[in-house]
Design a protein around this motif. Sequence first.
Motif, PDB file in Angstrom:
ATOM      1  N   ARG A 191       9.366  -5.955   5.959  1.00 35.27           N
ATOM      2  CA  ARG A 191       9.545  -7.196   6.702  1.00 35.27           C
ATOM      3  C   ARG A 191       8.856  -7.057   8.054  1.00 35.27           C
ATOM      4  N   PRO A 192       8.634  -8.175   8.744  1.00 30.50           N
ATOM      5  CA  PRO A 192       8.005  -8.088  10.061  1.00 30.50           C
ATOM      6  C   PRO A 192       8.763  -7.098  10.950  1.00 30.50           C
ATOM      7  N   GLY A 193       8.022  -6.356  11.752  1.00 28.62           N
ATOM      8  CA  GLY A 193       8.647  -5.338  12.602  1.00 28.62           C
ATOM      9  C   GLY A 193       8.712  -4.000  11.892  1.00 28.62           C
ATOM     10  N   GLY A 194       8.106  -3.956  10.684  1.00 25.18           N
ATOM     11  CA  GLY A 194       8.036  -2.683   9.961  1.00 25.18           C
ATOM     12  C   GLY A 194       9.330  -2.281   9.267  1.00 25.18           C
ATOM     13  N   ILE A 195      10.278  -3.224   9.162  1.00 29.31           N
ATOM     14  CA  ILE A 195      11.531  -2.881   8.464  1.00 29.31           C
ATOM     15  C   ILE A 195      11.248  -2.733   6.977  1.00 29.31           C
ATOM     16  N   ARG A 196      11.595  -1.555   6.433  1.00 29.13           N
ATOM     17  CA  ARG A 196      11.374  -1.300   5.009  1.00 29.13           C
ATOM     18  C   ARG A 196      12.575  -1.862   4.239  1.00 29.13           C
ATOM     19  N   ALA A 197      12.456  -3.104   3.793  1.00 24.04           N
ATOM     20  CA  ALA A 197      13.603  -3.780   3.176  1.00 24.04           C
ATOM     21  C   ALA A 197      13.824  -3.315   1.738  1.00 24.04           C
ATOM     22  N   ILE A 198      12.746  -2.974   1.036  1.00 19.48           N
ATOM     23  CA  ILE A 198      12.834  -2.399  -0.310  1.00 19.48           C
ATOM     24  C   ILE A 198      12.016  -1.115  -0.275  1.00 19.48           C
ATOM     25  N   LEU A 255       6.330 -14.331  -2.205  1.00 25.99           N
ATOM     26  CA  LEU A 255       6.653 -14.877  -0.886  1.00 25.99           C
ATOM     27  C   LEU A 255       6.802 -13.792   0.180  1.00 25.99           C
ATOM     28  N   VAL A 256       6.803 -12.536  -0.268  1.00 26.27           N
ATOM     29  CA  VAL A 256       6.855 -11.401   0.668  1.00 26.27           C
ATOM     30  C   VAL A 256       5.699 -10.486   0.290  1.00 26.27           C
ATOM     31  N   PRO A 257       4.877 -10.078   1.257  1.00 24.79           N
ATOM     32  CA  PRO A 257       3.745  -9.219   0.885  1.00 24.79           C
ATOM     33  C   PRO A 257       4.222  -7.871   0.342  1.00 24.79           C
ATOM     34  N   ILE A 258       3.478  -7.330  -0.616  1.00 22.03           N
ATOM     35  CA  ILE A 258       3.826  -6.038  -1.209  1.00 22.03           C
ATOM     36  C   ILE A 258       3.179  -4.945  -0.368  1.00 22.03           C
ATOM     37  N   ALA A 259       4.004  -4.033   0.189  1.00 20.89           N
ATOM     38  CA  ALA A 259       3.451  -2.951   1.005  1.00 20.89           C
ATOM     39  C   ALA A 259       2.803  -1.908   0.097  1.00 20.89           C
ATOM     40  N   SER A 260       3.511  -1.541  -0.983  1.00 21.43           N
ATOM     41  CA  SER A 260       2.893  -0.692  -2.005  1.00 21.43           C
ATOM     42  C   SER A 260       3.683  -0.829  -3.299  1.00 21.43           C
ATOM     43  N   GLY A 261       3.065  -0.369  -4.395  1.00 23.93           N
ATOM     44  CA  GLY A 261       3.674  -0.535  -5.712  1.00 23.93           C
ATOM     45  C   GLY A 261       3.225  -1.836  -6.353  1.00 23.93           C
ATOM     46  N   THR A 262       3.891  -2.181  -7.454  1.00 22.33           N
ATOM     47  CA  THR A 262       3.440  -3.322  -8.261  1.00 22.33           C
ATOM     48  C   THR A 262       4.629  -4.139  -8.749  1.00 22.33           C
ATOM     49  N   ILE A 263       4.416  -5.456  -8.863  1.00 23.44           N
ATOM     50  CA  ILE A 263       5.360  -6.321  -9.578  1.00 23.44           C
ATOM     51  C   ILE A 263       4.570  -6.979 -10.699  1.00 23.44           C
ATOM     52  N   ALA A 276       0.126  -9.284 -12.668  1.00 27.07           N
ATOM     53  CA  ALA A 276       0.459  -8.686 -11.374  1.00 27.07           C
ATOM     54  C   ALA A 276       0.703  -9.784 -10.341  1.00 27.07           C
ATOM     55  N   VAL A 277       1.720  -9.577  -9.501  1.00 25.21           N
ATOM     56  CA  VAL A 277       1.961 -10.528  -8.417  1.00 25.21           C
ATOM     57  C   VAL A 277       0.892 -10.282  -7.358  1.00 25.21           C
ATOM     58  N   GLU A 278      -0.128 -11.080  -7.400  1.00 28.08           N
ATOM     59  CA  GLU A 278      -1.198 -11.060  -6.405  1.00 28.08           C
ATOM     60  C   GLU A 278      -1.815 -12.447  -6.361  1.00 28.08           C
ATOM     61  N   LYS A 279      -2.579 -12.709  -5.306  1.00 26.09           N
ATOM     62  CA  LYS A 279      -2.986 -14.073  -4.990  1.00 26.09           C
ATOM     63  C   LYS A 279      -3.516 -14.859  -6.192  1.00 26.09           C
ATOM     64  N   ILE A 299      10.071  -8.996 -16.246  1.00 26.19           N
ATOM     65  CA  ILE A 299       9.660  -8.733 -14.865  1.00 26.19           C
ATOM     66  C   ILE A 299       9.816  -7.231 -14.624  1.00 26.19           C
ATOM     67  N   GLU A 300       8.752  -6.613 -14.159  1.00 22.40           N
ATOM     68  CA  GLU A 300       8.783  -5.166 -13.928  1.00 22.40           C
ATOM     69  C   GLU A 300       8.438  -4.846 -12.483  1.00 22.40           C
ATOM     70  N   LEU A 301       9.216  -3.960 -11.901  1.00 24.68           N
ATOM     71  CA  LEU A 301       8.928  -3.471 -10.548  1.00 24.68           C
ATOM     72  C   LEU A 301       8.542  -2.005 -10.684  1.00 24.68           C
ATOM     73  N   ARG A 302       7.419  -1.633 -10.102  1.00 23.87           N
ATOM     74  CA  ARG A 302       6.992  -0.226 -10.178  1.00 23.87           C
ATOM     75  C   ARG A 302       6.797   0.334  -8.782  1.00 23.87           C
ATOM     76  N   GLU A 303       7.640   1.303  -8.451  1.00 25.05           N
ATOM     77  CA  GLU A 303       7.583   1.968  -7.140  1.00 25.05           C
ATOM     78  C   GLU A 303       7.360   0.968  -6.019  1.00 25.05           C
ATOM     79  N   LEU A 304       8.139  -0.084  -6.068  1.00 27.22           N
ATOM     80  CA  LEU A 304       7.925  -1.204  -5.148  1.00 27.22           C
ATOM     81  C   LEU A 304       8.449  -0.902  -3.741  1.00 27.22           C
ATOM     82  N   VAL A 305       7.585  -1.147  -2.777  1.00 29.32           N
ATOM     83  CA  VAL A 305       7.974  -1.047  -1.364  1.00 29.32           C
ATOM     84  C   VAL A 305       7.646  -2.379  -0.694  1.00 29.32           C
TER      85      VAL A 305
END
Length: 235
Positions: free
Chosen positions: A12-19, A54-62, A68-71, A3-9
């Motif tokens: 959460r709702p309300g614009g909270i940048r959780a990662i 289960l959480v939308p990716i704001a930017s970056g890749t998993i 790739a984690v996409e639909k 599992i690789e995370l690349r520049e993942l952002v």
Amino acid sequence: MRIELRELVLERPGGIRAIDGITCRFDTACCPAVAILGANGAGKSTLLESIPGLVPIASGTILVDAMAVEKRNLTAIRAKVGMIFQNSDDQLFSHTVGEDVAFGPRNLKLAPELVQERVREALQQMGIASLAGRDVARLSGGEKRRAALAGVLAMKPEAILLDEPTSMLDPRACRELAECLKALPALKLIATHDLAFAARVCPECLILKNGRMAARGETAVLLQQHDLLEECGLE
Ligand SMILES: Nc1ncnc2c1ncn2[C@@H]1O[C@H](COP(=O)(O)OP(=O)(O)OP(=O)(O)O)[C@@H](O)[C@H]1O
Ligand SMILES: [Mg+2]
């Protein structure tokens, strides 16, 4: 499994940048179990939940085994990756424990005998064979947690994401879970506040602070760095 995370952002709702911009890699070939540590709100659950989409990716890749984690890939990814949620009530929905554990293997379209074998094996692994006929709504917190774990184990996933698996478990159940996880060949990512459990099960850990990676390395080494732990709200 990798599992690789690349520049993942992740937001959460309300614009909270959780990662907030994490790049790292988890690979069974290098380390079979990684603890995800961090104070309340550090982003542990959000990070784990993003892997099965289960959480939308704001930017970056998993990437899960280069997918790739996409639909369009979610069905294939969810067949490889099992998740235990922080709250077991989010996970259990059948009437009895046995039916709940059978749900996943049945969805894999396995033959009925094979489904029953998977259910028996998973209930036994979690020490809850005697609960097979019980109503899930009437279990104790720890029993629910074990039932949820059995449901994931019955799928024989290649990676298991566990969010606070020891909360609600008594000391013996914690010990048994640790032994069970260590024996599983799957890649395990374990978000936990239980540093002793992390040290017992996970050779490596990743420490999050406000959605960023504060440290990554050997659990035994990092857990000795008291200044780091203090700074990250872990002691
Ligand atoms: N459903 C949600 N809606 C809005 N914000 C959320 C939601 N879930 C989490 N957050 C926010 O995202 C951030 C990260 O939360 P997350 O649940 O990932 O943290 P955590 O490290 O798992 O914390 P804990 O140790 O309390 O389980 C926090 O600021 C939290 O308030
Ligand atoms: Mg959490």
